[in-house]
Design an enzyme around this catalytic site. Structure first.
Site, PDB file in Angstrom:
ATOM      1  N   SER A 166       0.858  -1.178   0.000  1.00  0.00           N
ATOM      2  CA  SER A 166       0.000   0.000   0.000  1.00  0.00           C
ATOM      3  C   SER A 166       0.894   1.228   0.000  1.00  0.00           C
ATOM      4  CB  SER A 166      -0.876  -0.021   1.257  1.00  0.00           C
ATOM      5  OG  SER A 166      -1.581   1.185   1.377  1.00  0.00           O
ATOM      6  N   LYS A 223     -14.680  -7.252  -5.063  1.00  0.00           N
ATOM      7  CA  LYS A 223     -15.692  -6.937  -6.059  1.00  0.00           C
ATOM      8  C   LYS A 223     -15.637  -5.448  -6.394  1.00  0.00           C
ATOM      9  CE  LYS A 223     -18.464  -4.519  -4.586  1.00  0.00           C
ATOM     10  NZ  LYS A 223     -18.716  -3.252  -3.806  1.00  0.00           N
TER      11      LYS A 223
HETATM   12  P1  NAP Z   1     -10.531   2.605  -0.023  1.00  0.00           P
HETATM   13  O1  NAP Z   1     -10.815   2.743   1.437  1.00  0.00           O
HETATM   14  O2  NAP Z   1     -10.496   3.823  -0.863  1.00  0.00           O
HETATM   15  O3  NAP Z   1      -9.163   1.807  -0.160  1.00  0.00           O
HETATM   16  C1  NAP Z   1      -8.579   1.536  -1.411  1.00  0.00           C
HETATM   17  C2  NAP Z   1      -7.122   1.093  -1.248  1.00  0.00           C
HETATM   18  O4  NAP Z   1      -6.522   0.948  -2.540  1.00  0.00           O
HETATM   19  C3  NAP Z   1      -6.237   2.050  -0.494  1.00  0.00           C
HETATM   20  O5  NAP Z   1      -5.312   1.295   0.242  1.00  0.00           O
HETATM   21  C4  NAP Z   1      -5.555   2.839  -1.613  1.00  0.00           C
HETATM   22  O6  NAP Z   1      -4.459   3.627  -1.382  1.00  0.00           O
HETATM   23  C5  NAP Z   1      -5.318   1.751  -2.639  1.00  0.00           C
HETATM   24  N1  NAP Z   1      -5.158   2.297  -3.996  1.00  0.00           N
HETATM   25  C6  NAP Z   1      -4.206   1.933  -4.897  1.00  0.00           C
HETATM   26  N2  NAP Z   1      -4.360   2.583  -6.054  1.00  0.00           N
HETATM   27  C7  NAP Z   1      -5.406   3.409  -5.891  1.00  0.00           C
HETATM   28  C8  NAP Z   1      -6.018   4.352  -6.745  1.00  0.00           C
HETATM   29  N3  NAP Z   1      -5.607   4.563  -7.986  1.00  0.00           N
HETATM   30  N4  NAP Z   1      -7.085   5.030  -6.260  1.00  0.00           N
HETATM   31  C9  NAP Z   1      -7.524   4.827  -5.009  1.00  0.00           C
HETATM   32  N5  NAP Z   1      -6.957   3.931  -4.153  1.00  0.00           N
HETATM   33  C10 NAP Z   1      -5.905   3.234  -4.595  1.00  0.00           C
HETATM   34  O7  NAP Z   1     -11.598   1.630  -0.702  1.00  0.00           O
HETATM   35  P2  NAP Z   1     -12.356   0.365  -0.062  1.00  0.00           P
HETATM   36  O8  NAP Z   1     -13.653   0.779   0.506  1.00  0.00           O
HETATM   37  O9  NAP Z   1     -11.431  -0.410   0.779  1.00  0.00           O
HETATM   38  O10 NAP Z   1     -12.746  -0.388  -1.413  1.00  0.00           O
HETATM   39  C11 NAP Z   1     -11.805  -1.138  -2.153  1.00  0.00           C
HETATM   40  C12 NAP Z   1     -12.566  -2.199  -2.924  1.00  0.00           C
HETATM   41  O11 NAP Z   1     -13.266  -3.015  -1.980  1.00  0.00           O
HETATM   42  C13 NAP Z   1     -13.631  -1.614  -3.873  1.00  0.00           C
HETATM   43  O12 NAP Z   1     -13.667  -2.323  -5.075  1.00  0.00           O
HETATM   44  C14 NAP Z   1     -14.944  -1.813  -3.106  1.00  0.00           C
HETATM   45  O13 NAP Z   1     -16.032  -2.015  -3.970  1.00  0.00           O
HETATM   46  C15 NAP Z   1     -14.650  -3.073  -2.314  1.00  0.00           C
HETATM   47  N6  NAP Z   1     -15.464  -3.171  -1.099  1.00  0.00           N
HETATM   48  C16 NAP Z   1     -15.604  -2.113  -0.226  1.00  0.00           C
HETATM   49  C17 NAP Z   1     -16.447  -2.215   0.861  1.00  0.00           C
HETATM   50  C18 NAP Z   1     -16.634  -1.107   1.859  1.00  0.00           C
HETATM   51  O14 NAP Z   1     -17.531  -1.208   2.718  1.00  0.00           O
HETATM   52  N7  NAP Z   1     -15.854  -0.048   1.848  1.00  0.00           N
HETATM   53  C19 NAP Z   1     -17.156  -3.406   1.085  1.00  0.00           C
HETATM   54  C20 NAP Z   1     -16.941  -4.467   0.238  1.00  0.00           C
HETATM   55  C21 NAP Z   1     -16.114  -4.339  -0.849  1.00  0.00           C
HETATM   56  P3  NAP Z   1      -2.991   3.303  -0.862  1.00  0.00           P
HETATM   57  O15 NAP Z   1      -2.264   2.526  -1.907  1.00  0.00           O
HETATM   58  O16 NAP Z   1      -2.426   4.636  -0.647  1.00  0.00           O
HETATM   59  O17 NAP Z   1      -3.134   2.520   0.416  1.00  0.00           O
END
Ligand code: NAP
Length: 309
Positions: free
Chosen positions: A33, A87
């Site tokens: 990350s 997903k």
């Molecule tokens: P998030 O909090 O924004 O985390 C995304 C992660 O990916 C971070 O660690 C982020 O930054 C990294 N990353 C790498 N390249 C990136 C880019 N170009 N833009 C943004 N972030 C980038 O998102 P999340 O909620 O965990 O969701 C991630 C996936 O899980 C999505 O597909 C979502 O549909 C799925 N999901 C989410 C949830 C929920 O409740 N939030 C539930 C089920 C599934 P760093 O590299 O800086 O760490």
């Protein structure tokens, strides 16, 4: 098996890290990350470096948003690693097909996870619906984006899916429990004038036996949060609520205590991944994503008030 988590954001911290820690199948051996870490675990900021340095980590779980996921999956598969995809499994269907072909070529397992399919009531709902005459199915998936997706700008960018980010979870349940295939007939997408993806959407589906099938998704919900699927059949009415965790048939709770005490969604996903890896299998069901792609292709767009977090 040693596993690496890539993308230490909300879902990695909330669900993946605890599910891995609670499982005897898995050992979290590294994270990748740009900014996130997990206490006590080797942290990398570059995926290629982790893949080269950690030859003993054979499995990589990708928790990135959809757009950067393809490049990461491609790198991991090329390096001979088994890959688990959050997903939706990619930003486009073609990317997912390409990943599947690559996984077959490199003889590694690939798993397009749909966590909502693992919710407590889904398997029983599917069983109950088999052989019933469907009259109507309606999805209501309404949540407050500010509460559940704080600071996630990627959701509003191309490929971020907007309200289909949670909506695809409902579609993953619908495509799992319905015995007959459906397809998108029409859709309405409400897109904030400062965003690229919808904040609300509705879809009407065509059903082979003429049942009424529709879905309403909204990210502007305040107050009660609703993740419900109601199904009327000739033999009774089924309601899956709380994202699939609660199941009632004709008003009676159908989940017995044993069922409720089973592990949650993410532990079940990791158990399935362990099974796929041990058998060298691939699970890439793209049905939920096809419906979202079709809604984007066929949907009528209207511009609505800008979204300001
Ligand atoms: P998030 O909090 O924004 O985390 C995304 C992660 O990916 C971070 O660690 C982020 O930054 C990294 N990353 C790498 N390249 C990136 C880019 N170009 N833009 C943004 N972030 C980038 O998102 P999340 O909620 O965990 O969701 C991630 C996936 O899980 C999505 O597909 C979502 O549909 C799925 N999901 C989410 C949830 C929920 O409740 N939030 C539930 C089920 C599934 P760093 O590299 O800086 O760490």
């Amino acid at each position: 098996m040693k596993i690496a988590l890539v993308g230490i954001g909300k879902i990695a911290v909330d669900q993946h890290v605890p599910a891995i820690a609670a499982s005897s199948n898995w050992e979290l051996a590294a994270t990748v990350s740009r900014s996130g870490t997990v206490e006590g675990i080797d942290a990398y900021t570059d995926l290629e470096e982790m893949l080269q340095s950690c030859g003993d980590i054979r499995v990589v779980s990708l928790c990135l948003p959809p757009v950067p996921r393809y490049a990461a999956a491609q790198a991991a598969i090329r390096a001979g690693r088994h890959v688990m995809l959050e997903k939706p499994p990619g930003a486009t269907l073609s990317e997912c097909h390409a990943l599947e072909a690559m996984a077959r070529e490199h003889r590694v397992s690939l798993f397009a996870t749909w966590h909502s399919r693992e919710a407590a009531g889904v398997a029983q709902a599917k069983q109950w619906l088999a052989g019933k005459d469907l009259h109507r199915l309606s999805v209501t998936w309404k949540e407050d984006v500010r509460r559940w997706h704080p600071g996630q700008d990627w959701i509003w960018q191309p490929g971020g899916l907007g309200v289909f980010d949670p909506g695809i979870n409902a579609l993953s349940i619908v495509t799992e429990i319905l015995p007959d295939p459906i397809h998108v007939q029409s859709a309405l997408l409400e897109v904030p004038e400062n965003c690229q993806t919808p904040i609300a959407a509705s879809i009407e589906f065509s059903h082979p036996k003429g049942a009424q099938v529709g879905a309403v998704f909204d990210f502007r919900q305040s107050g009660e949060q609703i993740w419900t699927i109601e199904v009327e059949t000739g033999q009774g009415t089924l309601v899956l609520s709380e994202g699939g965790a609660k199941l009632t048939i004709d008003g009676s709770d159908l989940l017995d205590q044993d069922h409720l005490s089973l592990q949650g969604e993410y532990p079940r996903l990791y158990a399935r991944m362990a099974d796929l890896v041990s058998h060298g299998d691939i699970d890439m069901d793209l049905a939920p994503m096809r419906h979202v792609a079709d809604a984007f292709t066929l949907g009528r767009r209207i511009s609505v008030a800008p979204f300001i977090e």
